[in-house]
Design a protein around this motif. Structure first.
Motif, mmCIF file in Angstrom:
data_model
loop_
_atom_site.group_PDB
_atom_site.id
_atom_site.type_symbol
_atom_site.label_atom_id
_atom_site.label_comp_id
_atom_site.label_asym_id
_atom_site.label_seq_id
_atom_site.Cartn_x
_atom_site.Cartn_y
_atom_site.Cartn_z
ATOM 1 N N LYS A 13 8.839 2.185 14.354
ATOM 2 C CA LYS A 13 7.632 2.373 13.584
ATOM 3 C C LYS A 13 7.159 3.525 14.630
ATOM 4 N N GLY A 14 7.726 4.197 15.526
ATOM 5 C CA GLY A 14 7.172 4.995 16.414
ATOM 6 C C GLY A 14 6.492 6.228 15.796
ATOM 7 N N PRO A 15 7.074 6.738 14.821
ATOM 8 C CA PRO A 15 6.371 8.053 14.248
ATOM 9 C C PRO A 15 5.014 8.025 13.859
ATOM 10 N N TYR A 16 4.298 6.653 13.846
ATOM 11 C CA TYR A 16 2.981 6.629 13.302
ATOM 12 C C TYR A 16 1.856 6.429 14.214
ATOM 13 N N VAL A 17 2.264 6.541 15.565
ATOM 14 C CA VAL A 17 1.434 6.494 16.780
ATOM 15 C C VAL A 17 0.879 7.878 16.711
ATOM 16 N N ALA A 18 -0.620 7.684 16.754
ATOM 17 C CA ALA A 18 -1.387 9.107 17.026
ATOM 18 C C ALA A 18 -0.927 9.564 18.233
ATOM 19 N N PRO A 19 -0.510 10.944 18.368
ATOM 20 C CA PRO A 19 0.168 11.627 19.390
ATOM 21 C C PRO A 19 -0.581 11.517 20.695
ATOM 22 N N ARG A 20 -2.013 11.493 20.470
ATOM 23 C CA ARG A 20 -2.734 11.344 21.932
ATOM 24 C C ARG A 20 -2.431 9.866 22.510
ATOM 25 N N PHE A 21 -1.840 9.321 21.869
ATOM 26 C CA PHE A 21 -1.660 7.921 22.622
ATOM 27 C C PHE A 21 -0.137 7.523 22.891
ATOM 28 N N THR A 22 0.669 8.587 22.636
ATOM 29 C CA THR A 22 2.047 8.235 22.805
ATOM 30 C C THR A 22 2.559 7.912 24.304
ATOM 31 N N SER A 23 1.673 8.292 25.471
ATOM 32 C CA SER A 23 1.930 7.919 26.692
ATOM 33 C C SER A 23 1.942 6.455 26.827
ATOM 34 N N ARG B 15 0.732 -1.200 0.092
ATOM 35 C CA ARG B 15 0.031 -0.049 0.097
ATOM 36 C C ARG B 15 0.805 1.216 -0.120
ATOM 37 N N LEU B 16 0.336 2.334 -0.314
ATOM 38 C CA LEU B 16 0.855 3.605 -0.576
ATOM 39 C C LEU B 16 1.295 4.083 0.818
ATOM 40 N N GLY B 17 2.421 4.882 1.176
ATOM 41 C CA GLY B 17 2.698 5.196 2.451
ATOM 42 C C GLY B 17 3.052 4.101 3.434
ATOM 43 N N ILE B 18 2.559 4.251 4.714
ATOM 44 C CA ILE B 18 2.958 3.327 5.798
ATOM 45 C C ILE B 18 1.651 3.044 6.456
ATOM 46 N N LEU B 19 0.570 2.640 5.598
ATOM 47 C CA LEU B 19 -0.658 2.234 6.199
ATOM 48 C C LEU B 19 -0.798 1.279 7.032
ATOM 49 N N GLY B 20 0.574 0.388 6.833
ATOM 50 C CA GLY B 20 0.425 -0.702 7.678
ATOM 51 C C GLY B 20 1.134 -0.348 9.165
ATOM 52 N N THR B 21 1.359 0.773 9.294
ATOM 53 C CA THR B 21 1.815 0.946 10.801
ATOM 54 C C THR B 21 1.155 1.853 11.678
ATOM 55 N N ALA B 22 -0.310 1.686 11.619
ATOM 56 C CA ALA B 22 -1.109 2.639 12.343
ATOM 57 C C ALA B 22 -1.217 2.136 13.830
ATOM 58 N N GLY B 23 -1.168 3.106 14.681
ATOM 59 C CA GLY B 23 -1.200 2.834 15.996
ATOM 60 C C GLY B 23 -2.593 2.046 16.562
ATOM 61 N N VAL B 24 -2.226 1.268 17.670
ATOM 62 C CA VAL B 24 -3.284 0.358 17.961
ATOM 63 C C VAL B 24 -3.164 0.219 19.551
ATOM 64 N N LYS C 73 -2.604 7.615 13.099
ATOM 65 C CA LYS C 73 -2.510 8.597 12.396
ATOM 66 C C LYS C 73 -3.475 8.706 11.106
ATOM 67 N N ASP C 74 -3.559 7.383 10.580
ATOM 68 C CA ASP C 74 -4.184 7.174 9.340
ATOM 69 C C ASP C 74 -5.628 6.697 9.515
ATOM 70 N N PHE C 75 -6.134 6.576 10.476
ATOM 71 C CA PHE C 75 -7.412 6.044 10.857
ATOM 72 C C PHE C 75 -8.410 7.070 10.625
ATOM 73 N N ASP C 76 -9.330 6.767 9.767
ATOM 74 C CA ASP C 76 -10.415 7.953 9.157
ATOM 75 C C ASP C 76 -11.656 7.217 9.777
ATOM 76 N N PRO C 77 -12.418 7.632 10.653
ATOM 77 C CA PRO C 77 -13.617 6.929 10.990
ATOM 78 C C PRO C 77 -14.724 7.139 9.980
ATOM 79 N N LEU C 78 -14.483 8.026 8.863
ATOM 80 C CA LEU C 78 -15.545 8.361 8.157
ATOM 81 C C LEU C 78 -15.667 7.413 6.938
ATOM 82 N N GLY C 79 -14.490 6.941 6.730
ATOM 83 C CA GLY C 79 -14.279 6.128 5.722
ATOM 84 C C GLY C 79 -13.444 4.729 5.837
ATOM 85 N N ILE C 80 -13.711 3.694 6.397
ATOM 86 C CA ILE C 80 -13.122 2.470 6.875
ATOM 87 C C ILE C 80 -13.329 1.552 5.653
#
Length: 348
Positions: free
Chosen positions: A333-343, A3-12, A279-286
């Protein structure tokens, strides 16, 4: 097929790591672990041990999650969306063998992903509320040749393979007639850990329709469910996967005295999905993946092909560390974590 970019490194985050109230309009929130007894040194030692455990499991809680889309499960398919009972069972058996654990769409969109270390989440979704998906027999049990019956049988043979899924219903309501029969069927799903989602009342294409028409259809489907089982759906699957001209109309709105707010809106295809803490999660279009073998366009973009791809690229697939308090992943893979969950992260 990468896939384009790093869609496979989304934060969970893991399921039990989240405090959920059951309200569909609430965002996920992490359960904060209590400090370890013994002071700072003990906490550091515990974190080091947790990182070692995550590394041993090759955890990647920033990976892609397949959301599979099914329609009818029938012996004689009448279209490309149909699957035979044998094909459906074969795919479930494969998922079990390859370490997948089913979760619901509600759990996925709220980050409620609690699976053992080394395992991978998969979301099983079923559109249009066909009788082939669930029909109850005279004793109130699913008929064995339905999707639910097959899923439960596979789960019995593979401990740890949860028999759960999400059913996106319309007014046809599994071929049942009358509020009592419909409530019985939806109630069975709810009471047995399954998830009921909205697919609109009449399955109309929402593309190009007015705001009132879009919200009217979604609200009517929402009311159809809540009138029967009093449990509001958390997610919506768009008919034909077509988004309205203003995407947010699908996420929240009002019609008459009905208000809906969803944690996710699902499309009809065609790639693995990002995680809800990405960062890539879009709840409007999964995106979802159509269930089909490698034929025609499905040679690259349906379930068999994508499961093959994920199996060949384990570094891009979500793998759990089994710890509800952390989001574990290789350090790079740390740069792909959504900022609000880094803690809550646990890089190793």
């Amino acid at each position: 097929m990468r896939r384009l970019g790093i869609l496979g490194t989304a934060g969970v985050l893991s399921l039990s790591a989240l405090a959920l109230t059951g309200c569909a309009d609430e965002q996920p929130s992490k359960v904060v672990a209590q400090p370890a007894k013994g002071g700072k040194q003990s906490a550091q030692e515990a974190r080091k041990a947790a990182a070692a455990t995550a590394a041993k499991a090759k955890a990647n809680e920033l990976g892609q999650i397949p959301v599979l889309m099914y329609h009818r499960i029938v012996p004689k398919p009448a279209g490309t969306d149909d699957r035979t009972p044998e094909q459906f069972r074969t795919e479930l058996e494969r998922l079990a063998r390859e370490g997948y654990v089913p979760i619901t769409a509600r759990e996925y969109t709220t980050g409620k992903i609690a699976i053992p270390a080394g395992r991978h989440p998969v979301v099983l979704t079923f559109d249009d509320s066909s009788p082939s998906q669930l029909t109850l027999d005279g004793s109130g049990k699913p008929k064995p040749d339905t999707a639910v019956g097959i899923l439960m049988d596979v789960a019995r043979k593979h401990p740890g393979f949860r028999p759960v899924g999400t059913f996106y219903v319309i007014k046809d309501m599994f071929g049942t007639f009358g509020a009592e029969a419909q409530a019985q069927t939806l109630g069975w799903l709810r009471d047995n850990g399954f998830d009921v989602g909205n697919h609109t009342r009449d399955h109309l294409n929402l593309r190009g329709r007015s705001q009132d028409q879009v919200m009217g259809q979604i609200a009517a489907g929402h009311k159809l469910i809540t009138d029967l089982i009093r449990t509001a759906p958390a997610t919506l699957a768009l008919p034909y996967g077509n988004q309205p001209s203003t995407k947010n109309w699908a996420m929240r709105g009002d019609a008459g005295n009905v208000h809906y707010t969803y944690t996710g809106v699902f499309l009809a295809g065609y790639t693995p999905a990002a995680s809800p803490f990405s960062k890539d999660f879009d709840p409007l279009g999964i995106p979802r993946i159509r269930a089909m073998d490698k034929v025609g366009d499905c040679a690259r973009f349906c379930s068999t092909a994508w499961l093959d791809w994920l199996n060949a690229h384990p570094e891009d697939r979500y793998t759990s560390d089994g710890d509800v308090r952390t989001v574990a992943y290789p350090k790079f893979k740390g740069p792909y974590v959504a900022p609000r969950f880094t803690s809550y992260t646990l890089p190793y």
